[in-house]
Motif scaffolding. Structure first.
Motif, short mmCIF file in Angstrom:
data_model
loop_
_atom_site.label_atom_id
_atom_site.label_comp_id
_atom_site.label_asym_id
_atom_site.label_seq_id
_atom_site.Cartn_x
_atom_site.Cartn_y
_atom_site.Cartn_z
N ARG A 450 1.83 73.48 9.68
CA ARG A 450 1.17 74.77 9.57
C ARG A 450 0.79 75.29 10.97
N GLY A 451 0.25 74.37 11.79
CA GLY A 451 -0.16 74.75 13.14
C GLY A 451 1.03 75.31 13.93
N SER A 452 2.17 74.58 13.87
CA SER A 452 3.36 75.02 14.61
C SER A 452 3.81 76.39 14.14
N ARG A 454 2.14 78.68 12.51
CA ARG A 454 1.17 79.73 12.82
C ARG A 454 1.29 80.16 14.29
N LEU A 455 1.41 79.15 15.14
CA LEU A 455 1.48 79.47 16.57
C LEU A 455 2.75 80.28 16.87
N SER A 458 2.47 83.75 15.43
CA SER A 458 1.46 84.59 16.08
C SER A 458 2.02 85.27 17.35
N VAL A 460 2.04 83.89 20.32
CA VAL A 460 1.43 83.40 21.57
C VAL A 460 2.39 82.54 22.36
N LEU A 461 3.41 82.01 21.66
CA LEU A 461 4.38 81.19 22.36
C LEU A 461 5.61 82.02 22.70
#
Lengths: 661, 123
Positions: A450-452, A454-455, A458, A460-461
């Motif tokens: 989920r973190g990956s 989401r990032l 988003s 941001v990456l």
């Protein structure tokens, strides 16, 4: 002196001899009177008497010509006849100095002449005299004297005859009395035997029936004439002839049996169990009959058999139960244990019966075991309580106990139903561990996924191109769903196992509804659904956190199944002792067949709903579990195509107060 | 702001580093276990520590106890990261002296703001 003494002895013997004739004071008898009349005629005298000397009187059996019953002994010449045992003639009593002053001379009958002859018994005792009297002096001819003697002997014969006759009559009377008594006695015994409820029989050594009573015949079904043709072994049940033979042999040889048992057979073949005593009648040492007094105990035996069977059945049920069962008396002494209880505690029944229940309980720190038990046992009455037990080896283990009390002949008793909870506890522990592990093991990788996602999504990456971004969002959405599913499964597991702690408090229902609306406002706006909240003043006894969870779930569902522009209404109403909360939508509704099923896990109205509408299929099951933990209920009213009303009821706060007070 | 992340899962540390660094603009130091975490805390003196609960060897609560016992690390605010979200578990962890209990899975876009909010509440 010697003559006097001998005279006295003679007098006594004479009196006994006289008494033997039983003649004194009897009425006149014709035979004696005729002798007297004959004497008077033969002697040509006006008076003739038969007198018997009785003590100081002369008693007259016959009195012809002078009506006197008796005369004084000394007054009469008869006493001289008796004393001399020979005849006496007094020609003129007035001239005889022995009798000149006798009242018989001076008074009636005015005796001047007397002639008497003694009455001599065969033993030679003179007991009286036959005499003739004349009122003028005269003499007695020799033939007359001879006749008087003969008549005196005749009188004596008459007395003798009379005595024999009396003796004969007496003996006849006696004999008749004995016979009657005998007959009566026989009748009495016969009645007694015939009327007895016991079975009575007398059997000859050859086996013929000498006697059977009515009860015997009725029990065996034979009429009296039929019995005559029977032999004893005809009425012994074929399977029991051996023992009957032994028994009869024993009795014939001289043994008495007081508690014999014979199994007889009735005429129609029914077995009759008879119990009683047997003995043998002997004459001159030879057996002539065996006598038995028996009681028909067939019915009692059958009842005992039934009771035994019933007890065995009950025992078998108790022993085959998986649960342990221990009964104790009012003082907590163990009265019985079944096999399961033996297994659970590791003792044999005989090691436990009679012992105190405290033996099965481990030491209680800082407390006397007995005091502990006395306080704790009543809490187990009528409900399941958790205990710690001690097995024979000292091992302490958990068990569940529920007690009930019952009355017996010996007083109040308690029974405890026991389930060894160690296995279940172990399973629970493993399950808890498993759930925690699964929870951790699934959440950890999901956190990374989920973190990956989401990032990435988003930006941001770094920004992603259109389709790549679209695919990423799908992955992210599904990761979120998976997380929701895991959370729901864990929630439901905890709710159903009762391990989810609830924080009950007095809760403003309006507050719950507002917080729920806040939580779903964003989704509602996204879908174009209007949320209407009707203010309420109701207060519930509930866990507000969990109640919000329920309402959010219901409103979330309502939004999902409503069309844009439609409204969802939230309202509450008092339904003592509950508060009812309703979530009303105007969506597609739920088919009747599914109205119950929607509250089961993974049940949705359409298979595609989970995919299309999102959700885990667990929401309503969780709602139901939460409401039920409150002691409430949940349901749905729906009309297909017109919408649904989901409602739930939880206890009202005032109802709880009422209960508490 | 310097944050020390102590977690045995490399991937979780990486995500947390990206969340706190890229999204929150924080300086991030990592440790793969309790013992290493205690050394790093002493060496780096972070402003806060994110501490995983379930770890092989020294677990979260044991690590927290060691940090509290260390002169240089006793005062550093610690936030637990746990996959066990049950209320009783959260209460237990808070009672050990943690500033906050953050549950996994966390939202990487909000992790930094949650950490910052907790620190502000403590101040």
């Amino acid at each position: 002196m010697a003559a006097e003494a001998s005279g006295a002895q003679d007098d006594a013997a004479r009196a006994r001899a006289l008494a033997g004739y039983q003649i004194l004071d009897t009425p006149p008898e014709r035979d004696f009177d005729e002798l007297a009349r004959l004497a008077a005629r033969l002697c040509d005298a006006p008076i003739a008497m038969i007198g018997l000397l009785d003590g100081e009187r002369l008693w007259f059996k016959s009195r012809l010509g002078w009506d006197a019953v008796s005369a004084p002994r000394e007054a009469s010449p008869c006493s001289h006849v008796v004393a001399s045992r020979g005849p006496l003639v007094v020609e003129d009593a007035a001239a005889d100095p022995r009798f000149a002053r006798s009242p018989l001379v001076l008074g009636p009958p005015g005796m001047r002449f007397y002639a008497g002859s003694p009455l001599l018994t065969p033993e030679g005792h003179a007991i009286g005299a036959l005499c003739v009297i004349d009122r003028a002096p005269r003499g007695l001819l020799a033939e007359q004297a001879e006749a008087l003697g003969a008549l005196a002997r005749q009188a004596m014969l008459l007395l003798e005859l009379r005595r024999r006759k009396q003796e004969l009559r007496q003996s006849n009377t006696e004999r008749t009395g004995v016979q009657r008594a005998l007959r009566e006695s026989e009748e009495r015994y016969h009645d007694l035997f015939e009327g007895a409820s016991d079975l009575i029989q007398a059997v000859s050594p050859e086996g013929r029936f000498l006697y059977t009573n009515r009860a015997w015949r009725e029990a065996l079904g034979y009429a009296a004439p039929e019995v005559e043709a029977l032999r004893f072994f005809d009425v012994v049940h074929p399977e029991h002839r051996g023992e009957a033979t032994d028994l009869m042999q024993w009795v014939l040889e001289g043994g008495d049996v007081h508690t014999a048992q014979l199994v007889l057979a009735s005429k129609d073949g029914r077995p009759i169990v008879a119990e009683g005593s047997l003995s043998c009648k002997r004459i001159d040492g030879r057996p002539v009959a065996t006598r038995a007094i028996l009681r028909d105990v067939t019915e009692r035996r059958r009842a005992e058999e039934r009771l035994r069977a019933s007890e065995a059945r009950t025992r078998s049920i108790l022993d085959n139960m998986l649960g342990g069962l221990i009964t104790i008396d009012g003082k907590a002494r163990i009265e019985s244990v079944n096999r399961a209880a033996e297994r659970i505690f590791g003792y044999r029944q005989d090691e436990l019966v009679g012992r105190q229940l405290t033996e099965l309980v481990p030491d209680v720190p800082g407390q006397d075991k007995w005091t502990f038990l006395k306080a704790a046992l009543p809490k187990a009455l009528g409900r399941v309580t958790e205990w710690e037990g001690r097995r024979k080896g000292g091992q302490v283990f958990p068990f569940e106990l529920s007690m009930f009390e019952f009355e017996t002949d010996a007083g109040r008793r308690f029974a405890g139903s026991i389930h060894d909870a160690s296995e279940r506890r172990e399973v629970e522990r493993l399950k808890k561990e498993f759930v925690a592990t699964v929870s951790h093991e699934l959440r950890t990788p999901l956190t990374s996924i989920r973190g990956s996602l989401r990032l990435l999504a988003s930006g941001v990456l770094g920004e992603l191109a259109g389709e790549a971004r679209e695919v990423l969002e799908i992955a992210d959405r599904n990761a979120l769903r998976l997380i929701g599913l895991i959370n729901d499964i864990l929630d439901l597991e905890r709710l159903e196992s009762g391990r989810l702690e609830m924080q009950f408090e007095e809760t403003a229902v309006d507050d719950v509804l507002r917080r729920s609306v806040e939580a779903v406002r964003g989704v509602a706006e996204q879908q174009g659904i209007r949320l209407e909240l009707r203010p309420t003043a109701e207060r519930a006894w509930a866990d507000p956190q969990r109640l919000v969870q329920v309402v959010v779930n219901l409103v979330g569902n309502a939004i999902k199944f409503s069309a844009p522009g439609q409204s969802v209404t939230l309202e509450a109403e008092a339904r003592p002792p509950f508060v009812e909360v309703r979530v009303i939508d105007h969506g597609r509704g739920i088919p009747e067949a599914l109205r119950e099923a929607v509250f089961e896990r993974f049940k949705q109205v359409e298979a595609s709903d989970a995919r299309e509408k999102g959700g885990t299929g667990m929401g309503l099951a969780i709602c139901k579990a939460i409401v039920e933990r409150h002691g409430g209920e949940i349901g749905v009213l729906s009309e297909e195509g017109k919408g649904s009303t989901f409602y739930f009821r939880v206890p009202a706060a005032d109802a709880r107060e009422a209960r508490a007070s | 702001v310097k944050i020390l992340i102590i977690d045995d899962e490399d991937d979780i540390r990486r995500i947390a580093r990206l969340s706190l660094g890229r999204v929150g603009g924080m300086e991030v130091v990592e440790a793969g276990g309790g013992a290493e975490g205690v050394r790093k805390a002493d060496a780096e003196r972070p402003d806060a520590i994110l501490l995983d609960v379930m770890m092989p060897g020294l677990d979260g609560p044991a690590t927290l106890a060691l940090l509290r016992a260390g002169e240089t690390t006793a005062k550093i605010p610690v936030m637990f990261l746990t996959a066990k979200a049950m209320a009783a578990e959260v209460e237990r962890l808070k009672a050990l002296g943690a500033l906050a209990v953050l549950t996994k899975p966390f939202d990487p876009m909000r992790l930094a703001s949650e950490v910052r909010a907790a620190l502000e509440r403590a101040r």
